[in-house]
Design an enzyme around this catalytic site. Structure first.
Site: not given
Ligand code: SAH
Length: 396
Positions: A227, A250, A340
């Site tokens: 990520f 992505s 988060c």
């Protein structure tokens, strides 16, 4: 002024300075108030507890501006409160010399629904509550005066505005459009800030100290950054002397920005970096099938659980990536794992990681706990505001 009368006992959380009043705590509204109007908050016994912004569309029916019955909520209030938040950031020794920092952190700075991030000469403002939206002009005036910045750009396009009955709003509030080449320096690395079309306000400032730790741990290690967004952790790993860095995201747009970041930093050895556009859940499985191993893995996924209602499904997703992460570590390898999600507390996060390590058959220790940067303070009465948590685990 209209009065929001609380149900019996519901004054207690206000008296502990929790800034939110949920719909279920409200007995009645006397007088008229529309979204964003200031109301007096009154206990069942008639004691005025303070002043709040009314938000009829939201489950959070009101957000406290002041825990004092007399304080006028006017331009002077916002000027004062904005200036106080900016002064706290400016005086913080850990923020000295930073050209990117969060100036206003919502509830924690007494300004519910207001986020203001400064990137060099540009402030990006995000307003997410009816009250904040109502006082836009006063907040902008306060920021201009407190910072001397000429440019303020609004990025109020967060999903949560719909819960307040507000439309998305973006555009220039003062000065000019953000420079498409806007970049800040973080621990000696230049990182671009896409204020107009990046996530949130354009950059994840809250990970500043954690990216530094990645740099400090990276020397001679093979690093996997999942990520990766625009490559913040990846570039810090390169700066720290990583042997190789594989970064996965992505989003092609994010990876293009990461390339641009590589070009901004000719001092780094770009040949050690590989960028892979893929779904992390599938990519981690592929890496395992190929028998790949890493010495340092960073997992910084998007918010899987925006609220407690999503916690169960989100827990499975965190378990999945962390299990795969533990499996891909060399002996002595380190996993830096974040969440988060407001709906996942520190304790639950640790439980998930502990389950992931044991299912992966790895013995692991917590070698560090990670938290948000000092420009993301957390109001004491407001644990929901604590959204970034992280653990650094080392396997035997
Ligand atoms: N670590 C980054 C911030 C990560 S933001 C930093 O320090 O700046 C989360 C990122 O996850 C976004 O870039 C998003 O494109 C990406 N993402 C979301 N779901 C994904 C998935 N299933 N696979 C790969 N990337 C994903």
């Amino acid at each position: 002024m209209a009065q929001l009368i609380l149900k019996p006992g519901k004054e207690r959380s206000v008296m502990r300075r929790h800034p939110w009043i949920f719909a279920g705590s409200v007995a009645t509204l006397t007088g008229r108030a529309r979204g964003g109007d200031t109301v007096d908050v009154v206990s069942e016994r008639g004691v005025v507890l303070g002043r709040a912004a009314f938000s009829p569309a939201s489950q959070i029916r009101a957000r406290m501006w002041s825990f004092d019955a007399e304080t006028p909520i006017d331009h002077a209030f916002f000027k004062r409160t904005v200036a106080a938040a900016v002064a706290r950031r400016t005086a913080h020794p850990m923020l000295a010399g930073q050209d990117g920092m969060r100036l206003i952190h919502g509830e924690s700075d007494g300004l519910p629904g207001v986020i203001a991030d400064r990137y060099r000469d540009t402030i990006v403002l995000q307003l997410t509550s009816a009250g904040a939206d109502r006082w836009r002009d006063a907040i902008v005036a306060g920021l201009l005066q407190a910072t001397g910045c000429a440019n303020i750009y609004e990025r109020s396009d967060s999903e949560v505005r719909t819960l307040e009955g507000l439309e998305p709003t973006v555009g220039v509030l003062a000065g000019r459009e953000p420079d498409p080449d806007l970049a800040i320096e973080e621990h000696g690395v230049l990182l671009g800030v896409d204020a107009v079309s990046g996530h949130k306000t354009g950059f994840y400032l809250d990970q500043r100290e954690n990216r530094r730790l990645t740099r400090d741990l990276a020397r001679d290690r093979s690093v996997l950054n999942c990520f990766c967004y625009t490559g913040g952790f990846s570039l810090q790993a390169l700066a720290g002397g990583a042997r190789e860095v594989l970064s996965i995201d992505s989003s092609a747009h994010a990876l293009a920005s990461a390339q641009r970041n590589v070009e901004r930093n000719p001092q780094l050895d770009a040949a050690r970096a590989t960028w892979w556009e893929a779904d992390v859940f599938a990519a981690l499985r592929e890496l395992r099938t190929e028998g790949r191993r890493f010495d340092l893995i960073v997992l910084d996924p998007p918010k899987f659980a925006p609220s407690a209602a999503h916690a169960q499904r989100a827990s499975r997703a965190y378990k999945d990536i962390n299990l795969l992460g533990f499996r891909l570590l060399n002996p002595g390898g380190i996993l830096m794992s974040y969440s988060c999600s407001g709906g996942i507390g520190q304790e639950l996060f640790q439980t998930i990681l502990s389950g992931a390590a044991s299912d992966a058959g790895r013995d692991a220790q917590i070698i560090h706990r990670l938290s948000a940067a000092p420009d993301h303070p957390i109001g004491l009465a407001f644990p929901e505001g604590e959204y970034l948590k992280g653990l650094v685990c080392q396997v035997v």
